[in-house]
Design an enzyme around this catalytic site. Structure first.
Site, PDB file in Angstrom:
ATOM      1  N   ILE A 159      26.685 -15.177  67.185  1.00 44.88           N
ATOM      2  CA  ILE A 159      26.920 -13.750  66.903  1.00 44.88           C
ATOM      3  C   ILE A 159      25.792 -12.913  67.504  1.00 44.88           C
ATOM      4  CG2 ILE A 159      27.106 -12.017  65.054  1.00 44.88           C
ATOM      5  CD1 ILE A 159      28.544 -14.223  63.380  1.00 44.88           C
ATOM      6  N   ILE A 234      24.626  -7.000  59.572  1.00 46.28           N
ATOM      7  CA  ILE A 234      25.980  -7.561  59.488  1.00 46.28           C
ATOM      8  C   ILE A 234      25.888  -9.017  59.014  1.00 46.28           C
ATOM      9  CG2 ILE A 234      27.211  -6.083  61.123  1.00 46.28           C
ATOM     10  CD1 ILE A 234      25.833  -9.480  62.173  1.00 46.28           C
ATOM     11  N   ALA A 235      24.691  -9.421  58.524  1.00 46.41           N
ATOM     12  CA  ALA A 235      24.466 -10.821  58.159  1.00 46.41           C
ATOM     13  C   ALA A 235      24.853 -11.053  56.695  1.00 46.41           C
ATOM     14  CB  ALA A 235      23.013 -11.173  58.429  1.00 46.41           C
ATOM     15  N   ARG A 236      23.894 -10.921  55.811  1.00 41.49           N
ATOM     16  CA  ARG A 236      24.123 -11.026  54.377  1.00 41.49           C
ATOM     17  C   ARG A 236      23.193 -10.044  53.681  1.00 41.49           C
ATOM     18  NH1 ARG A 236      28.315 -13.077  55.161  1.00 41.49           N
ATOM     19  NH2 ARG A 236      28.990 -15.187  54.637  1.00 41.49           N
ATOM     20  N   GLU A 265      27.748  -7.052  46.440  1.00 38.98           N
ATOM     21  CA  GLU A 265      29.054  -6.506  46.864  1.00 38.98           C
ATOM     22  C   GLU A 265      30.084  -6.659  45.749  1.00 38.98           C
ATOM     23  OE1 GLU A 265      29.934  -8.509  50.544  1.00 38.98           O
ATOM     24  OE2 GLU A 265      28.062  -7.836  51.426  1.00 38.98           O
ATOM     25  N   HIS A 283      31.865  -4.785  54.211  1.00 36.54           N
ATOM     26  CA  HIS A 283      31.864  -6.178  54.675  1.00 36.54           C
ATOM     27  C   HIS A 283      33.118  -6.454  55.513  1.00 36.54           C
ATOM     28  CE1 HIS A 283      30.300 -10.489  53.763  1.00 36.54           C
ATOM     29  NE2 HIS A 283      30.906 -10.449  54.944  1.00 36.54           N
TER      30      HIS A 283
HETATM   31  C1  8YV Z   1      33.820 -13.346  55.304  1.00 33.79           C
HETATM   32  C2  8YV Z   1      31.853 -13.491  56.618  1.00 33.79           C
HETATM   33  O1  8YV Z   1      33.550 -14.684  55.121  1.00 33.79           O
HETATM   34  O2  8YV Z   1      32.477 -15.278  57.981  1.00 33.79           O
HETATM   35  C3  8YV Z   1      31.633 -14.813  57.211  1.00 33.79           C
HETATM   36  O3  8YV Z   1      30.589 -15.403  56.923  1.00 33.79           O
HETATM   37  O4  8YV Z   1      30.981 -12.894  56.075  1.00 33.79           O
HETATM   38  C4  8YV Z   1      33.191 -12.902  56.615  1.00 33.79           C
HETATM   39  O5  8YV Z   1      33.920 -13.269  57.726  1.00 33.79           O
HETATM   40  C5  8YV Z   1      35.269 -13.148  55.278  1.00 33.79           C
HETATM   41  O6  8YV Z   1      35.413 -11.850  54.879  1.00 33.79           O
HETATM   42  C6  8YV Z   1      35.964 -14.102  54.357  1.00 33.79           C
HETATM   43  O7  8YV Z   1      35.975 -13.696  53.060  1.00 33.79           O
END
Ligand code: 8YV
Length: 316
Positions: A159, A234-236, A265, A283
């Site tokens: 990514i 866009i990570a966590r 979240e 998200h």
């Molecule tokens: C969510 C994401 O998992 O892939 C990931 O790690 O953060 C997202 O793609 C997706 O919303 C599934 O719930």
């Protein structure tokens, strides 16, 4: 050797992408954990039957669930991030895990770039400005040019590389931080995160979540990013000390932020909701029809492969 002889009975932790859920429920015997009144009692009652779990990056899977199921062999997850799954407990019990890498890189990178250009040029804020009629009375403030600026990428995985490709196309410079320097990448490695933050105009987070990256971005790093710097995540949510971020934005320690992920979240700290220099998305990183379908197909393929020959296409 994995025991795949038992006929598959799957536990679904939470609702899945609808076509995936429908496909799984019409192929396998399944249980919906989220619809049970007393999950603990439910798990105890069905402990002997369940040998697979299907979950997502969001729903995850706790160690308690894994420990409650003595015949559990596999956890198939929809999503690339697996920080919400208790991997250590799964490994201890020889439970295999799969995720959905690769298929979502483009869309997540698009989201990162969209947040970056939005905070730099105030696209969301200017939309609110036009809709509210303020254009009739005032001029909209100027934004920031992207070309020539430095994008610091924290975590140059698939990514991160897709983000680098996008910002390079906009004539930005790229430097990256990670645990190791990578060969064969045309981007400058910066081994010290604080130094990268001090050099970056935009600091983009693309590392996995989990204990190794918990609060990697704290008050000190935000101070280094500085009053003209923007944070993109866009990570966590767990990668950022959210209280420190709110404080830094309130005091003008950094210029702004583009956030797709949050610590709790779907709850977003109230002060962020009131800031025009912050862009907030729910998200939605991988959230396109095409990508979610590709993730669903890959998750289903992992499930089929496992229950056919004990293998996974994309093991964690
Ligand atoms: C969510 C994401 O998992 O892939 C990931 O790690 O953060 C997202 O793609 C997706 O919303 C599934 O719930």
């Amino acid at each position: 050797m994995s025991d795949t002889s038992q006929s598959p009975t799957l536990l679904l932790i939470g609702p899945l992408f609808p076509s995936l859920q429908q496909r799984i429920e019409s192929t396998y015997k399944t249980h919906r954990l989220w619809e049970t009144d007393d999950p603990k009692h439910f798990l105890a009652t069905h402990a002997e039957d369940i040998n697979g779990i299907v979950t997502s990056g969001i729903h995850g899977c706790t160690g308690d669930i894994i420990r409650a199921l003595p015949h559990l062999r596999v956890i198939v997850s929809f999503g690339v991030g697996y920080d919400a799954i208790d991997v250590a407990t799964a490994r201890d019990r020889n439970v295999l895990i799969s995720n959905t890498p690769g298929v979502l890189d483009d869309c997540v990178a698009d989201t990162a770039f969209a947040l970056l250009i939005d905070v730099a040029r105030s696209i969301s804020a200017s939309d609110r400005f036009v809709r509210s009629g303020r254009w009739l009375k005032e001029k909209f403030p100027l934004g920031r040019k992207l070309a020539g600026k430095t994008c610091g990428i924290v975590g140059l995985g698939n990514i991160g590389k897709a983000i680098a490709k996008r910002v390079t196309a906009f004539d930005m410079k790229v430097a990256y931080y990670g645990r190791h320097q990578q060969q064969d990448v045309p981007y400058r490695y910066e081994p010290d995160l604080k130094t990268l933050a001090s050099q970056a105009d935009f600091l983009v987070l693309a590392v996995p979540g989990g204990s190794a990256t918990h609060h990697l971005i704290d008050a000190d790093i935000l101070q280094a990013l500085g009053k003209d710097g923007y944070l993109i995540n866009i990570a966590r949510g767990s990668v950022v000390d959210e209280a420190a971020l709110v404080d830094a934005l309130q005091r003008g320690v950094i210029a702004g932020a583009g956030l797709d992920v949050f610590a709790h979240e779907p709850h977003v700290p109230q002060p962020l909701l009131e800031m025009d220099n912050v862009v907030l998305t729910p998200h939605l990183g991988s959230g396109t029809h095409e990508t979610r379908q590709a993730m669903a197909d890959l998750a289903f393929e992992n499930l089929t492969l496992y229950f056919t020959n004990g293998q996974l296409k994309t093991p964690v």
